[in-house]
Design a protein around this motif. Sequence first.
Motif, short mmCIF file in Angstrom:
data_model
loop_
_atom_site.label_atom_id
_atom_site.label_comp_id
_atom_site.label_asym_id
_atom_site.label_seq_id
_atom_site.Cartn_x
_atom_site.Cartn_y
_atom_site.Cartn_z
N THR A 38 33.26 30.90 43.76
CA THR A 38 33.36 32.29 44.24
C THR A 38 32.01 32.92 44.55
O THR A 38 31.95 34.11 44.85
N ASP A 42 34.46 37.16 48.72
CA ASP A 42 34.77 38.57 48.48
C ASP A 42 35.93 38.65 47.48
O ASP A 42 37.09 38.39 47.83
N GLN A 44 37.31 41.12 46.09
CA GLN A 44 38.30 42.16 46.43
C GLN A 44 39.35 41.58 47.37
O GLN A 44 40.54 41.80 47.20
N ALA A 45 38.91 40.80 48.35
CA ALA A 45 39.85 40.18 49.29
C ALA A 45 40.74 39.17 48.59
O ALA A 45 41.95 39.10 48.85
N ASP A 89 33.98 41.02 36.72
CA ASP A 89 34.18 41.54 38.08
C ASP A 89 35.64 41.42 38.51
O ASP A 89 36.20 42.35 39.11
N GLU A 93 38.23 44.65 39.26
CA GLU A 93 38.94 44.75 40.54
C GLU A 93 40.46 44.69 40.33
O GLU A 93 41.21 45.42 40.97
#
Length: 110
Positions: A38, A42, A44-45, A89, A93
Amino acid sequence: PKIVVAYIKEDKVAPYLEALAAVGIPERNIYRATPRRTAAVDLQAVLSSADGLLLTGGADLQPCLYGEARLRAANLDKPVPDRDQLEWDLLVEAQRLRLPVFGICRGHQW
């Protein structure tokens, strides 16, 4: 369903993948999130197209991430900062997206 599975060691992830397969989630619907995989992704995507997040078990989380100091007497395993940051992270999210999260103990069964 599409599930994001966060882990650090390839040799430890098989039981989690087997459990997901046992409940009908095919391998193609599992996004395997490791710090290396990763690094340029992204998150978030990735999470916006997922139905849930699975945080696998492992070594203790660094106490600084939740506002505590590391205690000498705690006998923590070697920290894994890149994994801790990735999972933190992902968790932030996932909470923002209101995704279900299944977190397995970090520290007990390493």
